[in-house]
Design a protein around this motif. Structure first.
Motif: not given
Length: 202
Positions: A113-116, A118-119, A121-123, A125-126
Motif C-alpha cells: 500500500p501507499q504508506f502514510a 503511521n507505523k 496503520y501502515d502495517q 493496511r499491508a
C-alpha cells in the motif's frame, strides 16, 4: 536509511538488463533458491505494475501469465494485463476465463500500500493487502500450487503466517539481498496449496 550503494547497484543493473524495476532481482533470487515457478505453470502476478516480475516470469514458463494492478501496465509481450482490484470477483472470474478453473500454478504478490507514515496503520493496511492476496490464491490456485507474498514484519504478521499455514503444507519467511537495508520487508514463500479453502469474495 537504506544503503544507497545497494539501491544504485540493483537500479543500474535493471536498466542495463532491460527490466522495468529492481524488483526483478528479488524474484530472480527467490526462484533461484526455491524453484517455485515451473516450466508449464500458469502464473498470476498481483500488483504487477510496472511489470518487471512479468518480464522475469515469461523467461521461465510457457504457461499463461497474467498481471493485475489498479494502475495500467505497459504491455509485456507474451503476457496478459488486467486493470482492476484483484479482490473483486469479476477480476478473479477474468483470470479463470484465461486459465481455466483451479488451473494456476503460482500466485505472486509484490504489492504494497501507499504508506502514510503511521507505523500501526501502515502495517494493518499491508497485512490486509496480504490477506486479500491469500484469499485470491485460495480461489484460483490448483492443488499443489505455490504462493509468494511480499509482507512486512510487525503487528499481525504472525497471525497472517498462521493463516497461510492453514492453506499450504510448507511456509517460510525469506529476506532477499535486493531488499533495502533496514526495511522490514520480507517474502512469505508458501508451497503446496492444500486445496481446502475456496475463499469468499465480494
Amino acid at each position: 536509511m537504506g544503503s544507497q550503494w545497494g539501491a544504485d547497484k540493483y537500479y543500474r543493473r535493471s536498466k542495463g538488463e532491460g527490466y522495468r524495476s529492481r524488483a526483478a532481482y528479488k524474484l530472480e533470487e527467490i526462484q533461484r533458491k526455491f524453484g517455485l515457478i515451473r516450466g508449464d505453470d500458469n502464473v498470476v502476478d498481483l500488483g504487477a505494475a510496472p511489470g518487471s516480475w512479468l518480464q522475469f516470469v515469461k523467461g521461465i514458463t510457457g504457461g499463461v501469465i497474467i498481471g493485475i494492478d489498479l494502475n495500467p501496465i505497459v504491455p509485456v509481450e507474451g503476457t496478459h494485463t488486467v486493470k482492476g482490484d484483484f479482490t473483486k470477483k469479476e477480476i478473479q472470474d477474468k483470470v479463470i476465463s484465461l486459465t481455466g478453473e483451479n488451473n494456476v500454478g503460482i500466485v505472486l504478490c509484490d504489492a504494497a500500500p501507499q504508506f502514510a507514515g503511521n507505523k500501526s496503520y501502515d502495517q494493518a493496511r499491508a497485512i490486509g493487502l496480504n490477506e486479500g492476496a491469500l484469499h485470491f490464491a485460495c480461489r484460483i490456485l490448483k492443488p499443489g500450487g505455490n504462493l509468494i507474498i511480499k509482507s512486512f514484519q510487525g503487528e499481525m504478521f504472525q497471525e497472517l503466517l498462521n493463516e497461510i499455514r492453514q492453506n499450504f503444507y510448507a511456509v517460510k519467511v525469506y529476506r532477499t539481498k535486493a531488499s533495502r537495508r533496514g526495511s522490514t520487508e520480507v517474502y512469505i514463500i508458501a508451497r503446496n496449496f492444500n486445496g481446502k479453502i475456496n475463499a469468499e469474495t465480494d
